[in-house]
Design an enzyme around this catalytic site. Sequence first.
Site, PDB file in Angstrom:
ATOM      1  N   ASP A 119       0.836  -1.196   0.000  1.00 31.49           N
ATOM      2  CA  ASP A 119       0.000   0.000   0.000  1.00 31.49           C
ATOM      3  C   ASP A 119       0.881   1.260   0.000  1.00 31.49           C
ATOM      4  O   ASP A 119       1.861   1.337   0.759  1.00 31.49           O
ATOM      5  CB  ASP A 119      -0.877  -0.019   1.262  1.00 31.49           C
ATOM      6  CG  ASP A 119      -1.924   1.072   1.258  1.00 31.49           C
ATOM      7  OD1 ASP A 119      -2.786   1.055   0.369  1.00 31.49           O
ATOM      8  OD2 ASP A 119      -1.877   1.949   2.151  1.00 31.49           O
ATOM      9  N   GLU A 177      14.727 -15.002   0.379  1.00 27.55           N
ATOM     10  CA  GLU A 177      15.095 -16.021   1.378  1.00 27.55           C
ATOM     11  C   GLU A 177      14.119 -17.189   1.342  1.00 27.55           C
ATOM     12  O   GLU A 177      14.433 -18.291   1.759  1.00 27.55           O
ATOM     13  CB  GLU A 177      15.025 -15.439   2.803  1.00 27.55           C
ATOM     14  CG  GLU A 177      16.169 -14.586   3.214  1.00 27.55           C
ATOM     15  CD  GLU A 177      15.849 -13.891   4.544  1.00 27.55           C
ATOM     16  OE1 GLU A 177      14.971 -14.371   5.316  1.00 27.55           O
ATOM     17  OE2 GLU A 177      16.471 -12.850   4.800  1.00 27.55           O
TER      18      GLU A 177
HETATM   19  C1  NOJ Z   1      -4.437   2.950  -0.982  1.00 24.91           C
HETATM   20  C2  NOJ Z   1      -5.575   2.054  -0.661  1.00 24.91           C
HETATM   21  O1  NOJ Z   1      -5.894   1.312  -1.807  1.00 24.91           O
HETATM   22  C3  NOJ Z   1      -6.698   2.932  -0.198  1.00 24.91           C
HETATM   23  O2  NOJ Z   1      -7.902   2.237  -0.079  1.00 24.91           O
HETATM   24  C4  NOJ Z   1      -6.293   3.575   1.099  1.00 24.91           C
HETATM   25  O3  NOJ Z   1      -7.275   4.485   1.499  1.00 24.91           O
HETATM   26  C5  NOJ Z   1      -4.983   4.304   0.961  1.00 24.91           C
HETATM   27  N1  NOJ Z   1      -4.000   3.569   0.236  1.00 24.91           N
HETATM   28  C6  NOJ Z   1      -4.402   4.609   2.317  1.00 24.91           C
HETATM   29  O4  NOJ Z   1      -3.953   3.433   2.917  1.00 24.91           O
END
Ligand code: NOJ
Length: 564
Positions: free
Chosen positions: A224, A273
Amino acid sequence: MTSQHPATPTVAAADSGRRPGWWRDAVIYQVYPRSFADADGDGMGDLEGVRSRLPYLRDLGVDAVWLSPFYASPQADAGYDVSDYRVVDPMFGDLADAERLIGDAHGLGLRVIVDIVPNHASDQHSWFRQALREGLGSPLRERFHFRPGRGEAGELPPNDWESIFGGPAWTRTVSSDGTPGEWYLHLFAPEQPDLNWENAAVADEFRSVLRFWLDLGVDGFRIDVAHGLVKAAGLPDIGHHDQLRLLGNDVLPFFDQDGVHEIYRDWRRILDEYGTDPDTRRIAVAEAWTPSVQRTANYLRPDELHQAFNFQYLGTAWDAEALREVIDLTLDAMRPVGAPATWVLSNHDVVRHLTRLGSGEDAEQDLRRARAATLLMLALPGSAYLYQGEELGLPEVVDLPDEVRQDPAFSRAKGTNAEGQEGMRDGCRVPLPWSGAEAPFGFGPVPGGPSWLPQPAEWAKLSVEAQTGDRSSTLELYRAALTARREHPALGTGDSVEWLDDAPAGVLAFRRSSPDGVFACFANTGDLAVRLAAPGRLLLASEPVTVVEDEILLPADATVWWAL
Ligand code: NOJ
């Protein structure tokens, strides 16, 4: 109507990109756990619900599932605010459920990718709570970005950065005596304080979290905000508002900083790893919003990550010229780093592609276009991401009542000039319809039972049950496409296409070759049907088409696949 014959490629390129590696041509299905299947009937999807539906995903023909976060979380941002990275939130089940899910998926030949959220934690994470409790000077504050405010009494945020969800990216703390204290940085909601990756404890913790899930058997991670972890030294001002455009041309001081690549080189060593056999390798896919596909390719150098989402492709209109340009740009950017291209049309953050690419005036046409866009995407070389429900032809739900919406972007945009669905994400997160005539349409176990967002009544017609066996349905089109993709030797992995340049305007036509077979795809993005020479045996069409005397009449908003 025009009549033309896209028969000969004017640009011929041997497809040299056929390297081994399961992820190179994988179709990866995104499960949004809140909205996929609810086994315990509380109205919220759960891991047991996902597990019970794995045979459906195997039969659909996907290679892997990516699960959005199911970790302990106060759900300020639907689980992207993690308070404990090693714990399953009770609303989704427990660790034993996660292990069973992974085991069952593997038993069915499906790989499992989980989300990891390293840019920020929840404000309820023990580190952040302790940092607040201990106050000014707490060493725990160094794991986040705490700063004194500007202005005479520190009443102004430390810099001019804006949150992706609207408003300033800083929130002021309140000291234990009730007086205003330092500010902390949150690129997203205030409940999501950004972690400070300059701090060794942060890097150590995530190494350990990666190993925790790898030991549990996951096949990889979706990272993310992969582009956000490193902030420019000194946290400099940007100098203008309106910083939110994720795909802008500028490198912002909080996104896509070069230092971030050191982190992924480190993570790659950890993934390696666990083995480097191309069939069992653990992989990572970056959610990296960068100014260009070339900069995205930096995340995919041989000692970094395996894939990155292609948001430039997702953001391209249904237009042959624009699509050809982004396809070329993507393939050209991926070739030097040897990474597979990826393609995606929908996910839990954007308006579903049926609605986004459509005109909104003719539901049947919108569906035709979505189906055509899907067949085009699945014909391209590399890996593809599907978002749950697109295989049912689900539209965006655009009329959710305000009081049921949970997206923090919605509450933060209230009272601003934000309009319509732009930036609002609940409409693509409505729980899936599985069966039956009454909501929640098999999402939960009991007819008439709850679902955390209401489903439109018309979704009875779109359920898995309603579409199964109906050869004209979108679900059966996806099943047929994924079968053909596995079977045809020229589909899937690769790093180039041969454009058929004599296709009429508005038609994207290309060929893909392998030693064992040749494939062609025509996609008509124009407003009119076109007559084209049939180059071989019709494999699949997104709309009914007729081939008469070696000619095909390709309707507007339709894609056809050929075996040559
Ligand atoms: C991207 C994620 O896909 C989204 O849903 C989220 O709100 C933001 N990152 C923050 O984590």
